[in-house]
Design a protein around this motif. Structure first.
Motif, PDB file in Angstrom:
ATOM      1  N   MET A   1      -2.758   0.328   8.876  1.00 13.18           N
ATOM      2  CA  MET A   1      -3.439  -0.581   9.788  1.00 13.18           C
ATOM      3  C   MET A   1      -4.857  -0.926   9.339  1.00 13.18           C
ATOM      4  O   MET A   1      -5.342  -2.022   9.595  1.00 13.18           O
ATOM      5  N   ASP A   2      -5.535   0.010   8.652  1.00 14.76           N
ATOM      6  CA  ASP A   2      -6.865  -0.327   8.125  1.00 14.76           C
ATOM      7  C   ASP A   2      -6.758  -1.463   7.118  1.00 14.76           C
ATOM      8  O   ASP A   2      -7.578  -2.385   7.113  1.00 14.76           O
ATOM      9  N   LEU A   3      -5.747  -1.395   6.262  1.00 11.15           N
ATOM     10  CA  LEU A   3      -5.543  -2.456   5.272  1.00 11.15           C
ATOM     11  C   LEU A   3      -5.268  -3.780   5.970  1.00 11.15           C
ATOM     12  O   LEU A   3      -5.873  -4.812   5.639  1.00 11.15           O
ATOM     13  N   VAL A   4      -4.373  -3.769   6.954  1.00 13.33           N
ATOM     14  CA  VAL A   4      -4.019  -5.011   7.656  1.00 13.33           C
ATOM     15  C   VAL A   4      -5.228  -5.609   8.355  1.00 13.33           C
ATOM     16  O   VAL A   4      -5.496  -6.816   8.255  1.00 13.33           O
ATOM     17  N   MET A   5      -5.977  -4.762   9.065  1.00 10.63           N
ATOM     18  CA  MET A   5      -7.093  -5.273   9.853  1.00 10.63           C
ATOM     19  C   MET A   5      -8.232  -5.805   8.981  1.00 10.63           C
ATOM     20  O   MET A   5      -8.997  -6.671   9.404  1.00 10.63           O
ATOM     21  N   ASN A   6      -8.352  -5.294   7.765  1.00  8.31           N
ATOM     22  CA  ASN A   6      -9.431  -5.740   6.882  1.00  8.31           C
ATOM     23  C   ASN A   6      -9.036  -6.874   5.955  1.00  8.31           C
ATOM     24  O   ASN A   6      -9.903  -7.584   5.440  1.00  8.31           O
TER      25      ASN A   6
ATOM     26  N   GLU B   1       3.003  -4.275   6.230  1.00  8.04           N
ATOM     27  CA  GLU B   1       2.203  -3.106   5.885  1.00  8.04           C
ATOM     28  C   GLU B   1       2.069  -2.189   7.096  1.00  8.04           C
ATOM     29  O   GLU B   1       1.875  -2.668   8.220  1.00  8.04           O
ATOM     30  N   HIS B   2       2.180  -0.881   6.859  1.00  9.46           N
ATOM     31  CA  HIS B   2       1.992   0.105   7.922  1.00  9.46           C
ATOM     32  C   HIS B   2       0.582   0.676   7.937  1.00  9.46           C
ATOM     33  O   HIS B   2       0.210   1.357   8.899  1.00  9.46           O
TER      34      HIS B   2
ATOM     35  N   GLY C   1       0.785  -1.229   0.000  1.00  9.76           N
ATOM     36  CA  GLY C   1       0.000   0.000   0.000  1.00  9.76           C
ATOM     37  C   GLY C   1       0.813   1.272   0.000  1.00  9.76           C
ATOM     38  O   GLY C   1       0.241   2.369  -0.097  1.00  9.76           O
ATOM     39  N   ALA C   2       2.136   1.179   0.087  1.00  7.50           N
ATOM     40  CA  ALA C   2       2.961   2.389   0.201  1.00  7.50           C
ATOM     41  C   ALA C   2       2.898   3.224  -1.067  1.00  7.50           C
ATOM     42  O   ALA C   2       3.120   2.721  -2.167  1.00  7.50           O
ATOM     43  N   GLY C   3       2.580   4.508  -0.920  1.00  7.98           N
ATOM     44  CA  GLY C   3       2.581   5.435  -2.042  1.00  7.98           C
ATOM     45  C   GLY C   3       1.484   5.212  -3.055  1.00  7.98           C
ATOM     46  O   GLY C   3       1.605   5.662  -4.198  1.00  7.98           O
ATOM     47  N   VAL C   4       0.413   4.536  -2.669  1.00  2.00           N
ATOM     48  CA  VAL C   4      -0.660   4.197  -3.601  1.00  2.00           C
ATOM     49  C   VAL C   4      -1.942   4.925  -3.183  1.00  2.00           C
ATOM     50  O   VAL C   4      -2.287   4.934  -1.993  1.00  2.00           O
TER      51      VAL C   4
END
Length: 270
Positions: A223-228, A220-221, A190-193
């Protein structure tokens, strides 16, 4: 969200990291780290900068050797194998900064991926040109299908170096599909996207796990992406595993809320 594999208790792990140690000078980057990844899961790996996450990826995929400890992939010891041999075993990775071939087109970047192509050998090109052409046509068709799936067909003839950051991340997912791996290590997809492309990337990851049976371990930093997206989530701290669990358990663990999530979820819960 990816479902935690029901067979995790009985199926052998896809990836096992056993007591890894790695130091750079006087700095111990990996400190007796042990963890495992179950097959057909999307496992998140989180922790602050300097926790050792990328160093761990580099050891697993053969870019740097550990000082001690072992890495096993599908039951095979791959410790200290060179990166290209680990790739051939079906374990691939992406990088935080995409490593496309900038002077080649998007389509050419994908067609380059499958190993052991007949056209790589001079004698085959001279004495069996028909076989080379047939194989190249098959690989081209596969690449076009991947581009259609990723909605990148419209830029197939663009030089990869001219793509946006999000498009380069999608191209990396395309290269993964061309490699047909068993497992992929994703370093900050997700970095820079932007959010629109990020949704496409996460949808594609979910599809590849669900429909292709590919196992993912991702740093991944966001956290919304990681948790979902991820289940389970592994937390690293100071070069070792701090804890592991389902996202709802990790997000409410006091150590994680304090050290890694900055209280944002704690505030939301309160």
């Amino acid at each position: 969200m990816a479902e935690h594999a029901a067979s995790e208790g009985t199926s052998p792990p896809m990836l096992e990291v056993d007591d890894l140690v790695k130091s750079f000078g006087g700095l111990r980057a990996i400190d007796h780290a042990s963890l495992s990844v179950a097959p057909n899961t999307i496992t998140g790996l989180i922790g602050p900068n300097g926790a050792g996450k990328t160093t761990l990826f580099n050891i697993i995929t053969g870019y740097i050797p550990p000082d001690s400890g072992r890495v096993r992939f599908r039951g095979d010891d791959i410790t200290n194998l060179p990166a290209h041999k680990i790739f051939l075993k079906g374990l691939c990775r992406t990088f935080q900064i995409p490593r496309e071939h900038p002077s080649m087109t998007v389509l050419e970047n994908l067609m380059l991926v499958p190993p052991h192509q007949s056209g790589e050998f001079v004698l085959a090109a001279i004495f069996r040109p028909g076989k080379v052409r047939t194989e190249e046509a098959r690989i081209r068709q596969q690449a076009l299908e991947v581009l259609e799936f990723l909605n990148l067909t419209h830029i197939k003839d663009e030089y990869a170096g001219k793509l946006s950051g999000g498009q380069k991340k999608l191209l990396e997912l395309g290269r993964i599909l061309m490699a047909e791996p068993a497992m992929v290590l994703l370093d900050e997809p997700g970095a820079g996207v932007n959010r629109t492309l990020m949704q496409r990337i996460t949808d594609n990851i979910s599809y590849m796990q669900r429909e292709r049976g590919i196992t993912f371990l991702l740093i991944e930093h966001d956290m919304d992406l990681v948790m979902n997206l991820c289940d389970p989530v592994i937390v690293m701290s100071e070069g070792a595993k701090l804890m592991e669990g389902p996202p709802e358990v990790v997000r409410n663990d006091p150590r994680v809320l304090e050290a890694y999530l900055g209280g944002q979820y704690a505030a939301a819960e309160g």
